[in-house]
Design an enzyme around this catalytic site. Structure first.
Site, PDB file in Angstrom:
ATOM      1  CB  VAL A  48     -52.465  37.092   3.718  1.00  0.00           C
ATOM      2  CG1 VAL A  48     -51.429  36.082   3.255  1.00  0.00           C
ATOM      3  CG2 VAL A  48     -51.963  37.820   4.947  1.00  0.00           C
ATOM      4  CB  CYS A  49     -52.160  37.471  -2.022  1.00  0.00           C
ATOM      5  SG  CYS A  49     -51.981  36.573  -3.593  1.00  0.00           S
ATOM      6  CG  MET A  50     -50.054  32.552  -2.561  1.00  0.00           C
ATOM      7  SD  MET A  50     -50.253  30.904  -1.885  1.00  0.00           S
ATOM      8  CE  MET A  50     -48.716  30.144  -2.433  1.00  0.00           C
TER       9      MET A  50
END
Length: 495
Positions: free
Chosen positions: A25-27
């Site tokens: 996950v990235c933001m």
């Protein structure tokens, strides 16, 4: 929303679980690294209900899902792939076909700068949860201390929370060094050791000192001077010292040294006899690496840091209002290709209390206005369009955009439509000019939008809010008059 079904649709469109090396996950994004990029059906991903956008580069697919949604999807997606969030499947990595790698290399061989900046961005993506939480902690602590005269400073629970915000930024070079080594093909722990050179800890032998007549004098000297930079009344003043400064290279130095350690390690593996490789390669990497880092790379990091500050000074002090507008209006395009994280080391340097700006980041407020211009553009479309689908996207993405998470709004609406993205950029610059005129600065980083009120210098919250509201207004007005094309909206989102 059925997150299992959404995960299954995404997995099918990326080529199935056999085609997934890693997922994380990235933001607001699900980042997927694939074995064979040719098996990915990009149009199918974009057509999935719940997917707001897709960013592709040489290494990753970034499926934009929105805050909250992505955290639920990663749980189901990881179950389906059998790969833990953040981890890569070794078998898949080994089985990745050489011709696929060659094809991807050829595709991006004319974009070396973009590839390098993407690697720098990748160093900080896994650190974002810590940077965000520590930024919020430091901002809240700062407001409480300012408003209460440090009334709680000696309370254990307050000090413990404060320590978490302080510790992340104090030791961030170690984490950055670890990720840099991993990104450039080295051992993570050796990269962390390289990053430790940028930690100014009084117990470090390089910083050994003795006290004579009440004055502390360092015992370790270098055969040449290392440059340091000081910030005073809008001007950068260069000074020098013949004493070793462990943090001279700062975050930039940590990354450079870690990359050098990775380079050394990879090449030593090639020449070291197998029977000695396990023991001598890491030892030689550290010994050769630390000498090269202290004598060459740390000073180089300091000089590069100085150059960055001179460039920022040129934009901020010399170009003035025009420079502020230029910085604010060009930040959204950087976000759109995922390279904004490459600025994280610069923000870390600016928020370092021992750095040139004494911990006040005058760049970040200018860039934070980019979200304001985009929110204004989204509101203009919401009030003017009759398209129900785009209205649904806007009602979901504008609130989180106001809180500083603008990717859903950008990837779902403004960027696909084109004109609103441009008018949002132009509106952002207006807010940046106001932020410049009020000389706004932040004491930390990691948050944006209205949450930015927590990290703005105490006493300047009203001015920050005014700048953000004017960014909203400018983005709204420019989009209302020049950015809303109903035919284009219906063509993109259907009638």
């Amino acid at each position: 929303m059925d997150y299992t079904k959404l995960s299954e649709q995404i997995l099918a469109a990326v080529g199935g679980k056999e085609n997934v090396q890693s997922n994380m996950v990235c933001m607001t994004r699900l980042r997927v690294k694939t074995v064979d990029p040719s098996k990915v059906d990009s149009e199918a991903i974009k057509a999935i209900d719940g997917v707001m956008g897709l960013v592709e580069d040489a290494e990753y697919l970034e499926v934009v899902l929105g805050p909250g949604v992505v955290n639920k999807v990663i749980v189901e997606f990881s179950k389906l792939t059998g790969v833990a969030a953040g981890d890569a499947s070794e078998d898949d990595v080994v089985s990745a076909a050489k011709d696929n790698k060659a094809a991807q290399k050829a595709k991006y061989e004319n974009k070396p700068v973009q590839r390098f900046l993407k690697k720098i961005a990748n160093i900080f993506v896994p650190l974002l949860p810590g940077i965000i939480s520590a930024g919020l902690i430091n901002g809240i602590i700062n407001v409480i201390n300012f408003s209460t005269g440090k009334a709680y400073a000696n309370e254990w629970w307050f000090a413990a929370i404060w320590t978490m915000g302080w510790a992340l930024f104090a030791y961030l070079p170690i984490l950055a060094g670890e990720n840099a080594a991993k990104e450039f093909g080295g051992s993570r722990v050796l990269g962390a050791m390289a990053g430790a050179l940028s930690i100014a800890n009084a117990g470090m032998p390089l910083l050994a000192s003795k006290t004579v007549d009440g004055v502390a004098t360092r015992l370790v000297h270098l055969p040449f001077s290392l440059p340091t930079v000081a910030f005073k009344e809008g001007a950068f003043i260069v000074a020098s010292s013949d004493l070793f400064n462990a943090a001279a290279g700062g975050m930039i130095g940590a990354i450079i040294c870690a990359i050098f350690f990775a380079f050394l390690e990879k090449n030593l593996h090639k020449v070291m006899p197998s029977v000695l490789d396990t023991f001598l390669t890491p030892l030689c990497t550290v010994i050769i690496g630390v000498i090269g880092s202290v004598l060459i790379l740390q000073p180089a990091g300091a000089w590069l840091t100085q150059a960055i500050f001179f460039v920022l000074q040129f934009f901020y002090d010399k170009l003035g209002v025009f420079g502020a507008y230029l910085l604010g209006s060009t930040f959204l395009p950087l976000v759109s290709v995922g390279l904004h994280q490459a600025l994280t080391p610069i923000h870390v340097m600016l928020n370092n209390p021992e750095g040139p700006t004494q911990g006040i980041n005058y760049l970040l407020p200018l860039l934070m206005m980019a979200g304001g211009g985009q929110v204004g553009a989204g509101l203009a479309i919401l009030f003017k369009t009759k398209n129900k689908r785009v209205k649904k996207y806007l009602t979901e993405s504008i609130p989180v955009g106001m809180l500083g998470i603008g990717e859903p709004l950008m990837y779902a609406v403004t960027l696909p439509l084109g004109k609103p993205f441009i008018t949002a950029c132009l509106g952002s610059g207006v807010g940046s000019v106001i932020a410049y005129l009020f000389h706004l600065g932040t004491v930390s980083q990691g948050v944006s939008g209205l949450f930015g009120l927590l990290i703005v210098q105490p006493g300047n919250q009203v001015f920050y809010l005014l700048a953000m509201l004017l960014a909203y207004a400018a983005g709204f007005a420019l989009t209302w008059f020049f950015g809303v094309d109903e035919d284009r909206i219906n063509d993109v989102f259907g009638e």
